[in-house]
Design a protein around this motif. Structure first.
Motif, PDB file in Angstrom:
ATOM      1  N   GLY A  27       0.781  -1.233   0.000  1.00 51.78           N
ATOM      2  CA  GLY A  27       0.000   0.000   0.000  1.00 51.78           C
ATOM      3  C   GLY A  27       0.810   1.278   0.000  1.00 51.78           C
ATOM      4  O   GLY A  27       0.246   2.371   0.021  1.00 51.78           O
ATOM      5  N   VAL A  28       2.151   1.175  -0.041  1.00 51.68           N
ATOM      6  CA  VAL A  28       2.985   2.372   0.083  1.00 51.68           C
ATOM      7  C   VAL A  28       2.807   3.327  -1.097  1.00 51.68           C
ATOM      8  O   VAL A  28       2.868   4.551  -0.925  1.00 51.68           O
ATOM      9  N   ILE A  29       2.559   2.814  -2.289  1.00 54.91           N
ATOM     10  CA  ILE A  29       2.404   3.686  -3.462  1.00 54.91           C
ATOM     11  C   ILE A  29       1.224   4.648  -3.250  1.00 54.91           C
ATOM     12  O   ILE A  29       1.348   5.857  -3.424  1.00 54.91           O
ATOM     13  N   GLY A  30       0.082   4.103  -2.881  1.00 56.37           N
ATOM     14  CA  GLY A  30      -1.102   4.937  -2.680  1.00 56.37           C
ATOM     15  C   GLY A  30      -1.044   5.764  -1.416  1.00 56.37           C
ATOM     16  O   GLY A  30      -1.565   6.887  -1.383  1.00 56.37           O
ATOM     17  N   ALA A  31      -0.405   5.244  -0.362  1.00 53.72           N
ATOM     18  CA  ALA A  31      -0.350   5.987   0.898  1.00 53.72           C
ATOM     19  C   ALA A  31       0.531   7.216   0.778  1.00 53.72           C
ATOM     20  O   ALA A  31       0.252   8.260   1.381  1.00 53.72           O
ATOM     21  N   VAL A  32       1.616   7.124  -0.006  1.00 56.03           N
ATOM     22  CA  VAL A  32       2.445   8.306  -0.258  1.00 56.03           C
ATOM     23  C   VAL A  32       1.693   9.282  -1.169  1.00 56.03           C
ATOM     24  O   VAL A  32       1.698  10.497  -0.945  1.00 56.03           O
ATOM     25  N   ALA A  33       1.026   8.758  -2.186  1.00 54.89           N
ATOM     26  CA  ALA A  33       0.258   9.606  -3.097  1.00 54.89           C
ATOM     27  C   ALA A  33      -0.863  10.343  -2.371  1.00 54.89           C
ATOM     28  O   ALA A  33      -1.212  11.472  -2.733  1.00 54.89           O
ATOM     29  N   ALA A  34      -1.433   9.728  -1.351  1.00 53.10           N
ATOM     30  CA  ALA A  34      -2.523  10.364  -0.611  1.00 53.10           C
ATOM     31  C   ALA A  34      -2.071  11.668   0.030  1.00 53.10           C
ATOM     32  O   ALA A  34      -2.817  12.650   0.067  1.00 53.10           O
ATOM     33  N   ILE A  35      -0.836  11.700   0.518  1.00 53.76           N
ATOM     34  CA  ILE A  35      -0.312  12.934   1.092  1.00 53.76           C
ATOM     35  C   ILE A  35       0.000  13.939  -0.016  1.00 53.76           C
ATOM     36  O   ILE A  35      -0.290  15.134   0.097  1.00 53.76           O
ATOM     37  N   GLY A  36       0.568  13.451  -1.120  1.00 49.77           N
ATOM     38  CA  GLY A  36       0.870  14.341  -2.232  1.00 49.77           C
ATOM     39  C   GLY A  36      -0.350  15.042  -2.785  1.00 49.77           C
ATOM     40  O   GLY A  36      -0.279  16.187  -3.244  1.00 49.77           O
ATOM     41  N   CYS A  37      -1.503  14.370  -2.756  1.00 44.02           N
ATOM     42  CA  CYS A  37      -2.744  14.929  -3.315  1.00 44.02           C
ATOM     43  C   CYS A  37      -3.606  15.641  -2.285  1.00 44.02           C
ATOM     44  O   CYS A  37      -4.667  16.183  -2.633  1.00 44.02           O
ATOM     45  N   PHE A  38      -3.187  15.679  -1.039  1.00 44.11           N
ATOM     46  CA  PHE A  38      -4.086  16.094   0.035  1.00 44.11           C
ATOM     47  C   PHE A  38      -4.615  17.511  -0.141  1.00 44.11           C
ATOM     48  O   PHE A  38      -5.773  17.799   0.172  1.00 44.11           O
ATOM     49  N   ASP A  39      -3.799  18.421  -0.636  1.00 49.31           N
ATOM     50  CA  ASP A  39      -4.214  19.819  -0.751  1.00 49.31           C
ATOM     51  C   ASP A  39      -4.648  20.206  -2.166  1.00 49.31           C
ATOM     52  O   ASP A  39      -4.672  21.390  -2.502  1.00 49.31           O
ATOM     53  N   LEU A  40      -5.015  19.230  -2.974  1.00 53.80           N
ATOM     54  CA  LEU A  40      -5.404  19.510  -4.360  1.00 53.80           C
ATOM     55  C   LEU A  40      -6.894  19.762  -4.529  1.00 53.80           C
ATOM     56  O   LEU A  40      -7.374  19.914  -5.654  1.00 53.80           O
ATOM     57  N   GLY A  41      -7.644  19.801  -3.453  1.00 57.97           N
ATOM     58  CA  GLY A  41      -9.077  20.048  -3.564  1.00 57.97           C
ATOM     59  C   GLY A  41      -9.786  18.951  -4.337  1.00 57.97           C
ATOM     60  O   GLY A  41      -9.496  17.763  -4.141  1.00 57.97           O
ATOM     61  N   GLU A  42     -10.709  19.337  -5.226  1.00 58.60           N
ATOM     62  CA  GLU A  42     -11.461  18.351  -5.989  1.00 58.60           C
ATOM     63  C   GLU A  42     -10.563  17.495  -6.874  1.00 58.60           C
ATOM     64  O   GLU A  42     -10.909  16.359  -7.212  1.00 58.60           O
ATOM     65  N   ARG A  43      -9.402  18.014  -7.236  1.00 50.61           N
ATOM     66  CA  ARG A  43      -8.493  17.252  -8.091  1.00 50.61           C
ATOM     67  C   ARG A  43      -8.001  15.991  -7.389  1.00 50.61           C
ATOM     68  O   ARG A  43      -7.651  15.006  -8.041  1.00 50.61           O
ATOM     69  N   SER A  44      -7.988  16.006  -6.069  1.00 47.23           N
ATOM     70  CA  SER A  44      -7.568  14.808  -5.341  1.00 47.23           C
ATOM     71  C   SER A  44      -8.534  13.656  -5.561  1.00 47.23           C
ATOM     72  O   SER A  44      -8.149  12.485  -5.543  1.00 47.23           O
ATOM     73  N   ALA A  45      -9.795  13.977  -5.809  1.00 46.38           N
ATOM     74  CA  ALA A  45     -10.820  12.945  -5.942  1.00 46.38           C
ATOM     75  C   ALA A  45     -11.021  12.471  -7.393  1.00 46.38           C
ATOM     76  O   ALA A  45     -11.787  11.539  -7.630  1.00 46.38           O
ATOM     77  N   GLY A  46     -10.350  13.117  -8.331  1.00 50.82           N
ATOM     78  CA  GLY A  46     -10.569  12.775  -9.733  1.00 50.82           C
ATOM     79  C   GLY A  46      -9.325  12.268 -10.427  1.00 50.82           C
ATOM     80  O   GLY A  46      -8.264  12.071  -9.805  1.00 50.82           O
ATOM     81  N   ILE A  47      -9.440  12.072 -11.717  1.00 46.61           N
ATOM     82  CA  ILE A  47      -8.328  11.692 -12.570  1.00 46.61           C
ATOM     83  C   ILE A  47      -8.122  12.801 -13.603  1.00 46.61           C
ATOM     84  O   ILE A  47      -9.015  13.651 -13.772  1.00 46.61           O
ATOM     85  N   PRO A  48      -6.981  12.853 -14.288  1.00 46.09           N
ATOM     86  CA  PRO A  48      -6.716  13.982 -15.191  1.00 46.09           C
ATOM     87  C   PRO A  48      -7.824  14.253 -16.200  1.00 46.09           C
ATOM     88  O   PRO A  48      -8.115  15.422 -16.499  1.00 46.09           O
ATOM     89  N   GLU A  49      -8.473  13.212 -16.696  1.00 43.66           N
ATOM     90  CA  GLU A  49      -9.528  13.400 -17.691  1.00 43.66           C
ATOM     91  C   GLU A  49     -10.701  14.228 -17.160  1.00 43.66           C
ATOM     92  O   GLU A  49     -11.419  14.871 -17.934  1.00 43.66           O
ATOM     93  N   ASP A  50     -10.888  14.226 -15.851  1.00 43.21           N
ATOM     94  CA  ASP A  50     -12.003  14.979 -15.259  1.00 43.21           C
ATOM     95  C   ASP A  50     -11.790  16.491 -15.341  1.00 43.21           C
ATOM     96  O   ASP A  50     -12.747  17.263 -15.181  1.00 43.21           O
ATOM     97  N   PHE A  51     -10.562  16.921 -15.584  1.00 43.41           N
ATOM     98  CA  PHE A  51     -10.263  18.354 -15.499  1.00 43.41           C
ATOM     99  C   PHE A  51      -9.708  18.911 -16.818  1.00 43.41           C
ATOM    100  O   PHE A  51      -9.128  19.986 -16.838  1.00 43.41           O
ATOM    101  N   GLU A  52      -9.890  18.149 -17.880  1.00 38.33           N
ATOM    102  CA  GLU A  52      -9.427  18.618 -19.178  1.00 38.33           C
ATOM    103  C   GLU A  52     -10.419  19.626 -19.765  1.00 38.33           C
ATOM    104  O   GLU A  52     -11.604  19.575 -19.487  1.00 38.33           O
TER     105      GLU A  52
END
Length: 315
Positions: free
Chosen positions: A290-315
């Motif tokens: 689970g280390v890949i996702g657990a580290v990514a969770a911190i990296g995305c924490f302050d991204l707002g709605e972008r944390s909950a989506g994938i790149p295609e959602d914001f194109e």
């Protein structure tokens, strides 16, 4: 000068409306975040407009649910009430200073705004004490200031991944239970982090999760110990990992890694390297997958709605 505890302020002025007041500092970054909880949205909107107008040490201010969130520079700046002060009053924060294990914030108010800084915030249980000038007068056309002293707190983010299996569990549920039941510190936020849905080794949605807390520095070891024990008890998986980050500013390299985890396939070694380079602590709870996702969770924490989506959602 008169010094009053929250209970003494409440006794003098009667019960008011502030339900939370936390001051988190990041001295290395030279900044702080103040979280103020109110019983109603309206007073928060008024405070936001007035505090933004006066400037001072508040860089940005916004409302999230029942909270006013203020990004503040450590130091002191002059306030500018402007021409509206004579007509509609005003309120502002002129200084935030770290004094040992305490934080001193200096607030100015005019007219009705003096009640907020003189009676409302000072009686919040999170406040240690409030210092009033000898000529303090509240309400009417009076202008005054107070110093509100609170415990120095820091932000701790805990990332979690791989607590579930295809048959049972959900990592976001584990983290939200952790946040809402943890007796240590103040629970701030909960995030569900959508990762790359094309990852071959996933349970269902490929999401990691994270929670943040405001805690005193001496409480951090106890918080981590509690979180590890909690995740171990709640996990259905033999791959659960917990990550820990302290601070108000997530390094850009960590943010970039978190965002790219939504489209790139990384290895555990990649995640460990990024964590080592950005100050993230990795704790194997039942395994390491689970280390890949657990580290990514911190990296995305302050991204707002972008944390909950994938790149295609914001194109």
């Amino acid at each position: 000068m008169e010094v009053l505890r929250p209970d003494q302020v409440r006794e003098r002025y009667g019960p008011m409306f502030c339900r939370g007041f936390y001051t988190m500092v990041d001295e290395k970054a030279g900044r702080a975040v103040i979280v103020e909880k109110c019983v109603s949205k309206g007073p928060g909107e008024w405070d936001i407009v007035n505090r933004r107008r006066t400037g001072g040490v508040i860089d940005t201010i916004r409302q999230e649910a029942d909270c006013i969130i203020m990004d503040v520079g450590i130091g002191e700046k002059e306030l500018s009430f402007g021409p509206v002060s004579a007509d509609v009053g005003g309120q502002g924060l002129s200084a935030l200073k770290v004094e040992g294990d305490e934080v001193r914030t200096t607030w100015y108010g005019i007219a009705g705004a003096t009640v907020g800084i003189g009676a409302c915030i000072p009686q919040c249980p999170d406040v240690i004490r409030t210092e009033y000038p000898d000529d303090f007068r509240m309400g009417g056309a009076h202008r005054t200031h107070v110093d509100i002293i609170t415990p120095k707190m820091v932000r701790v983010i805990i990332g979690i991944d791989d607590t579930d299996t295809k048959e049972a569990g959900a990592s976001w549920v584990v983290s939200l239970k952790l946040g809402t039941t943890c007796p240590i510190g103040k629970f701030l936020d909960h995030k569900i982090i959508q990762l790359n849905p094309k990852v071959p080794n996933k349970t269902t949605n490929c999401c990691s999760t994270a929670v943040s807390f405001a805690v005193r520095e001496e409480e951090i070891p106890a918080l981590i110990e509690y979180a590890v024990d909690f995740v171990r008890k709640e996990s259905y998986s033999e791959d659960a990992v917990l990550t820990v980050f302290q601070g108000l500013e997530i390094p850009q390299k960590l943010r970039d890694y978190g965002w790219s985890c939504k489209s790139v396939l990384y290895t555990t070694d990649d995640a460990v390297k990024v964590a080592e380079e950005t100050g993230v602590e990795i704790i194997s709870v039942t395994g390491m997958k689970g280390v890949i996702g657990a580290v990514a969770a911190i990296g995305c924490f302050d991204l707002g709605e972008r944390s909950a989506g994938i790149p295609e959602d914001f194109e």
